[in-house]
Design an enzyme around this catalytic site. Structure first.
Site, PDB file in Angstrom:
ATOM      1  N   SER A 141      17.588  64.893  51.043  1.00 32.43           N
ATOM      2  CA  SER A 141      18.964  65.278  50.724  1.00 32.43           C
ATOM      3  C   SER A 141      20.001  64.655  51.649  1.00 32.43           C
ATOM      4  O   SER A 141      21.194  64.668  51.341  1.00 32.43           O
ATOM      5  CB  SER A 141      19.113  66.801  50.742  1.00 32.43           C
ATOM      6  OG  SER A 141      18.717  67.339  51.980  1.00 32.43           O
ATOM      7  N   ASP A 388      23.815  74.514  59.337  1.00 34.33           N
ATOM      8  CA  ASP A 388      23.365  73.196  58.870  1.00 34.33           C
ATOM      9  C   ASP A 388      23.930  72.137  59.807  1.00 34.33           C
ATOM     10  O   ASP A 388      25.099  71.754  59.707  1.00 34.33           O
ATOM     11  CB  ASP A 388      23.835  72.957  57.439  1.00 34.33           C
ATOM     12  CG  ASP A 388      23.323  71.635  56.869  1.00 34.33           C
ATOM     13  OD1 ASP A 388      22.673  70.883  57.614  1.00 34.33           O
ATOM     14  OD2 ASP A 388      23.578  71.364  55.679  1.00 34.33           O
ATOM     15  N   HIS A 391      22.848  67.866  57.667  1.00 28.70           N
ATOM     16  CA  HIS A 391      23.663  67.128  56.706  1.00 28.70           C
ATOM     17  C   HIS A 391      25.047  66.873  57.300  1.00 28.70           C
ATOM     18  O   HIS A 391      25.338  67.282  58.420  1.00 28.70           O
ATOM     19  CB  HIS A 391      23.758  67.914  55.401  1.00 28.70           C
ATOM     20  CG  HIS A 391      22.428  68.166  54.767  1.00 28.70           C
ATOM     21  ND1 HIS A 391      21.679  69.299  55.026  1.00 28.70           N
ATOM     22  CD2 HIS A 391      21.697  67.418  53.914  1.00 28.70           C
ATOM     23  CE1 HIS A 391      20.547  69.246  54.344  1.00 28.70           C
ATOM     24  NE2 HIS A 391      20.529  68.115  53.664  1.00 28.70           N
TER      25      HIS A 391
END
Length: 424
Positions: A141, A388, A391
């Protein structure tokens, strides 16, 4: 089989207190590794549209020996190329401003190479270069994160059509976009390990559940599709920090963090190396594949104040200085493993007339602890208790990856033009 979208590493938290001498040593090792690759990057790229500005090519020609990946972040008052209001293609996981990130200082920096200028992203020029062609992002991702950045960088010129359902019913992990005016296709092919994988935990899949990796068997999810693409960008990383069982020739050869008796303990780097080797050898073995293969290097996480699952977060609002930076050993190992496998593939690719190129984002991103969503991105499972720091926010420093990509596509056009002139 589907994997959960969010990928959080089980690695040590990052703290900015390493001596400058250690940083300089680490950086020197990186540069020494890259130099041979830069000197060997002389293969051809596929022929783009002829509508290319020759002045831009001359600019690239004058800087052709410059390493655009070596530099620093400098203040940039013009701000981002787009916002969450001008780009409706940002997913919630990276939509930091939508979910209330209170500061925007992280948007006011730009990468400045040491010995040249990195041109601003020109969406029209990019689309002309890829007219009639296709790009696939293969990996996890974070790779998809780059594709979503590219979608937003292009949306000011043209909005693409989502054609995913023409190819698959899985519209979360596999996406295809079509730019009709340019006959250009952009895709992401989900394959976080690049090789065949399956769940091994009887309790089911979770963030840190054990998985089987078949290191000599490619993931057909991408391999069966790849020959139709002109440019392929491989990446993988943080999934290799979870517990893994390694298989070769259908035999268990060892494991990483499995905590089981009578099984050989192996490192995550063992599996990482084998996975990239299998992926590149697959590319080299496909008779119908004629594309250009990019390796996008390891994207570092920036957890501080604890590990990812123990309260770690990333609350910084500006880039590290060189004095603040800490280069953890695991980053160096992941990076050097990729580089070695890419170098071997480049050598073999020349024998087949295939080009392998390096999209070296690691050094730039090591300096950007401020670019992650932290708690200002909502993952698909709506779990916002885990920060997170893997990312990247959109817009944000990841947009620089596509400035690099455009630079390399222009560079490839110049190389091809020289070859054609020699043949005249």
């Amino acid at each position: 089989m589907k994997f959960h979208d969010i990928e959080l590493p089980n690695e040590k938290n990052t703290t900015p207190n390493i001596p400058k001498q250690v940083f300089l040593l680490a950086l020197t090792l990186i540069v020494l590794t890259i130099i041979p690759l830069c000197l060997n990057n002389d293969s051809l790229s596929p022929l783009p549209s002829p509508k290319i500005n020759t002045n831009d090519l001359k600019s690239i020609e004058s800087e052709e020996k410059c390493d655009v990946f070596s530099g620093k972040w400098v203040p940039f008052s013009q701000g981002p190329y787009y916002t969450n209001e001008t780009c409706d293609l940002i997913i919630d996981q990276q939509n930091c401003m939508k979910f209330g990130r209170p500061n925007t200082e992280f948007l006011n920096w730009r990468w400045k190479p040491d010995e040249c200028e990195l041109p601003l992203f020109d969406a029209v020029q990019f689309l002309e270069l890829v007219r009639g062609k296709s790009i696939a992002f293969v990996g996890d991702s974070v790779g998809r994160n780059q594709m979503q950045s590219l979608l937003c960088l292009l949306v000011g010129v043209v909005h693409p059509e989502d054609i995913t359902l023409n190819y698959t019913s899985d519209t979360i992990y596999f996406k295809r976009w079509f730019y009709a005016d340019y006959n250009f296709t952009l895709a992401t092919l989900w394959s976080p390990f690049l090789v065949k994988a399956s769940d091994a935990d009887p309790s089911g899949h979770s963030y840190n559940s054990i998985m089987n990796l078949y290191l000599d068997r490619v993931d057909e999810a991408w391999a069966a599709e790849i020959t139709t693409f002109d440019y392929v960008i491989f990446s993988a990383g943080h999934w290799f920090f979870r517990p893994l069982m390694f298989y070769e020739n259908d035999q268990l050869v060892g494991c990483y963090k499995c905590q089981q008796e009578n099984i050989t303990d192996l490192t995550q780097y063992y599996g990482y190396r084998k996975a990239f080797r299998t992926a590149f050898r697959t590319i080299l073995s496909l008779k119908d594949y004629k594309g250009v293969t990019f390796l996008r290097t390891f994207s570092p996480a920036h957890f501080e104040n604890g590990d990812w699952n123990k309260g770690g977060n990333c609350v910084r609002t500006k880039p590290f200085t060189e004095e603040e930076l800490r280069v953890d050993q695991y980053i160096m190992e992941m990076y050097s493993t990729q580089m070695e496998e890419q170098r071997a593939a480049t050598k073999e690719g020349r024998k087949r007339g295939l080009e392998f190129r390096l999209l070296d984002t690691t050094k730039a991103m090591l300096l950007r602890p401020d670019g992650h969503p932290n708690h200002y991105g909502h993952s698909q499972d709506k779990n916002i208790t885990i920060a997170d720091c893997v990312h990247w926010c959109l817009p944000g420093p990841i947009d620089t990856w596509n400035e690099f990509l455009l630079y390399m596509l222009r560079e490839g056009q110049l190389t091809l033009g020289r070859k054609l002139q020699k043949n005249d």
